[in-house]
Design a protein around this motif. Sequence first.
Motif, PDB file in Angstrom:
ATOM      1  N   VAL A  95       0.832  -1.197   0.000  1.00 40.80           N
ATOM      2  CA  VAL A  95       0.000   0.000   0.000  1.00 40.80           C
ATOM      3  C   VAL A  95       0.869   1.251   0.000  1.00 40.80           C
ATOM      4  CG1 VAL A  95      -1.666   1.348   1.340  1.00 40.80           C
ATOM      5  CG2 VAL A  95      -1.923  -1.122   1.158  1.00 40.80           C
ATOM      6  N   ILE A  96       0.467   2.218  -0.795  1.00 45.85           N
ATOM      7  CA  ILE A  96       1.073   3.540  -0.773  1.00 45.85           C
ATOM      8  C   ILE A  96      -0.033   4.539  -0.443  1.00 45.85           C
ATOM      9  CG2 ILE A  96       0.786   3.847  -3.283  1.00 45.85           C
ATOM     10  CD1 ILE A  96       3.303   5.600  -3.240  1.00 45.85           C
ATOM     11  N   SER A  97       0.231   5.444   0.471  1.00 48.75           N
ATOM     12  CA  SER A  97      -0.796   6.403   0.887  1.00 48.75           C
ATOM     13  C   SER A  97      -1.189   7.305  -0.271  1.00 48.75           C
ATOM     14  CB  SER A  97      -0.280   7.251   2.057  1.00 48.75           C
ATOM     15  OG  SER A  97       0.797   8.074   1.628  1.00 48.75           O
ATOM     16  N   PHE A  98      -2.352   7.943  -0.135  1.00 50.42           N
ATOM     17  CA  PHE A  98      -2.805   8.846  -1.192  1.00 50.42           C
ATOM     18  C   PHE A  98      -1.831  10.003  -1.374  1.00 50.42           C
ATOM     19  CE2 PHE A  98      -6.956   7.100   0.371  1.00 50.42           C
ATOM     20  CZ  PHE A  98      -7.182   6.304  -0.738  1.00 50.42           C
ATOM     21  N   SER A  99      -1.407  10.596  -0.265  1.00 49.61           N
ATOM     22  CA  SER A  99      -0.462  11.706  -0.361  1.00 49.61           C
ATOM     23  C   SER A  99       0.865  11.235  -0.928  1.00 49.61           C
ATOM     24  CB  SER A  99      -0.254  12.348   1.016  1.00 49.61           C
ATOM     25  OG  SER A  99       0.232  11.391   1.949  1.00 49.61           O
ATOM     26  N   CYS A 101       1.312   8.740  -2.979  1.00 55.64           N
ATOM     27  CA  CYS A 101       1.121   8.437  -4.398  1.00 55.64           C
ATOM     28  C   CYS A 101       1.180   9.710  -5.236  1.00 55.64           C
ATOM     29  CB  CYS A 101      -0.220   7.727  -4.594  1.00 55.64           C
ATOM     30  SG  CYS A 101      -0.546   7.213  -6.302  1.00 55.64           S
ATOM     31  N   PHE A 102       0.481  10.751  -4.793  1.00 57.87           N
ATOM     32  CA  PHE A 102       0.473  11.992  -5.565  1.00 57.87           C
ATOM     33  C   PHE A 102       1.811  12.714  -5.505  1.00 57.87           C
ATOM     34  CE2 PHE A 102      -4.158  11.427  -5.096  1.00 57.87           C
ATOM     35  CZ  PHE A 102      -4.504  11.506  -6.435  1.00 57.87           C
ATOM     36  N   LEU A 103       2.501  12.597  -4.373  1.00 63.91           N
ATOM     37  CA  LEU A 103       3.843  13.183  -4.284  1.00 63.91           C
ATOM     38  C   LEU A 103       4.798  12.474  -5.236  1.00 63.91           C
ATOM     39  CD1 LEU A 103       4.360  13.884  -0.480  1.00 63.91           C
ATOM     40  CD2 LEU A 103       4.367  15.556  -2.329  1.00 63.91           C
ATOM     41  N   GLN A 104       4.714  11.137  -5.279  1.00 67.32           N
ATOM     42  CA  GLN A 104       5.566  10.387  -6.202  1.00 67.32           C
ATOM     43  C   GLN A 104       5.237  10.749  -7.647  1.00 67.32           C
ATOM     44  OE1 GLN A 104       5.012   6.111  -7.167  1.00 67.32           O
ATOM     45  NE2 GLN A 104       7.061   5.822  -6.300  1.00 67.32           N
ATOM     46  N   PHE A 105       3.949  10.823  -7.954  1.00 72.74           N
ATOM     47  CA  PHE A 105       3.523  11.212  -9.300  1.00 72.74           C
ATOM     48  C   PHE A 105       4.116  12.566  -9.675  1.00 72.74           C
ATOM     49  CE2 PHE A 105       0.587  13.846 -11.731  1.00 72.74           C
ATOM     50  CZ  PHE A 105       0.399  13.096 -12.879  1.00 72.74           C
ATOM     51  N   VAL A 167      -6.187  16.528 -10.785  1.00 72.59           N
ATOM     52  CA  VAL A 167      -6.582  15.185 -10.355  1.00 72.59           C
ATOM     53  C   VAL A 167      -6.808  15.072  -8.846  1.00 72.59           C
ATOM     54  CG1 VAL A 167      -4.288  14.192  -9.905  1.00 72.59           C
ATOM     55  CG2 VAL A 167      -6.113  12.740 -10.821  1.00 72.59           C
ATOM     56  N   SER A 168      -6.165  15.904  -8.044  1.00 76.03           N
ATOM     57  CA  SER A 168      -6.260  15.741  -6.589  1.00 76.03           C
ATOM     58  C   SER A 168      -7.672  15.901  -6.025  1.00 76.03           C
ATOM     59  CB  SER A 168      -5.292  16.705  -5.882  1.00 76.03           C
ATOM     60  OG  SER A 168      -5.535  18.038  -6.258  1.00 76.03           O
ATOM     61  N   LEU A 188      -3.869   5.438 -12.724  1.00 78.64           N
ATOM     62  CA  LEU A 188      -4.500   6.287 -11.718  1.00 78.64           C
ATOM     63  C   LEU A 188      -5.814   6.856 -12.234  1.00 78.64           C
ATOM     64  CD1 LEU A 188      -3.866   7.310  -8.853  1.00 78.64           C
ATOM     65  CD2 LEU A 188      -2.848   9.338  -9.894  1.00 78.64           C
ATOM     66  N   LEU A 189      -5.811   7.336 -13.468  1.00 83.51           N
ATOM     67  CA  LEU A 189      -7.037   7.893 -14.052  1.00 83.51           C
ATOM     68  C   LEU A 189      -8.105   6.829 -14.251  1.00 83.51           C
ATOM     69  CD1 LEU A 189      -5.544  10.363 -16.707  1.00 83.51           C
ATOM     70  CD2 LEU A 189      -6.667  10.942 -14.557  1.00 83.51           C
ATOM     71  N   ALA A 190      -7.674   5.569 -14.399  1.00 83.21           N
ATOM     72  CA  ALA A 190      -8.645   4.486 -14.581  1.00 83.21           C
ATOM     73  C   ALA A 190      -9.492   4.254 -13.325  1.00 83.21           C
ATOM     74  CB  ALA A 190      -7.919   3.201 -14.962  1.00 83.21           C
TER      75      ALA A 190
END
Length: 311
Positions: A95-99, A101-105, A167-168, A188-190
């Motif tokens: 699992v990767i947290s939402f924050s 995931c978006f930081l990595q993105f 997206v956030s 992610l968009l899927a």
Amino acid sequence: MKISNTPNNSNAITGFILLGFPCPREGQILLFLLFSVVYLLTLMGNGSIICAVRWDQRLHTPMYTLLANFSFLEICYVTSTVPNMLANFLSDTKVISFSGCFLQFYFFFSLGCTESFFLSIMALDRYLAICRPLHYPTRMTGRLCTNLVVSCWALGFLWFLIPIIIVSPMSFCGSRIIDHFLCDPGPLLALICKKAPVVELVFSTLNAVPIIILFLYIMGSYALVLRTVLKVPSAAGRRKAFSTCGSHLAVVSLFYGSVLVMYGSPTTEHKAGTQKIVTLFYSVVTPLLNPVIYSLRNKDMKNALQKFLRI
């Protein structure tokens, strides 16, 4: 950002699941060891170039200043994905947290965009040095070099603020599984509840525009360089010119060859396996090979590295 669950998933969602490279536990440990070695070699190789340029006075020129900054960028680039990938290999939940995931993105694609800008100004440097040698010292000054470096970092990180802002706030439904080893926009968009073709088009366009435009600029610069080199009367002069450009062209080919496959077309879709392999190549393999390419094809850099390693 809002998260909705399917009826079959009543547990609170605390993040996305990055599938990575599914295989038995033994395979996960083997992949962990393999990528740990690759990561350490990448840090050592690019770090050695930075130190060689820093400590060898002969390399205090715009070309090697850009190369040292590019090596630092490669360290940041590979660090945006590999440490999390290594943790994922040993994790049971993945699992990767939402924050997170978006930081990595954001950091992964901002650093990738910054790399495209860096390759462009490195091509500009070689164009000025070979096609305008008499004007090179007055045009490519230390101040201009610094301004170009700062501009690359600023533009790269500003460009991908737009996708994050878009997206956030969106809602995600159903499965939280991302069939990738990083938070890539496609998977992610899927997971978005309500499909938004316009948003997907914006994402694809923001990916494709800098890649294609900068690639054409680099190719145009080297076409002019090639035309100038072929006019050089002596074979030794032509070899020297080709040696200074060959390593950069090799890096450009490795990076853009894989990136164009993934993001060069706004409408291109790829299977999950293909996405992982291509992304792995330009995000992990290329940063590993860059120090080898630059040190093997550049006599000054090779001598500086040998001197540094003997310290």
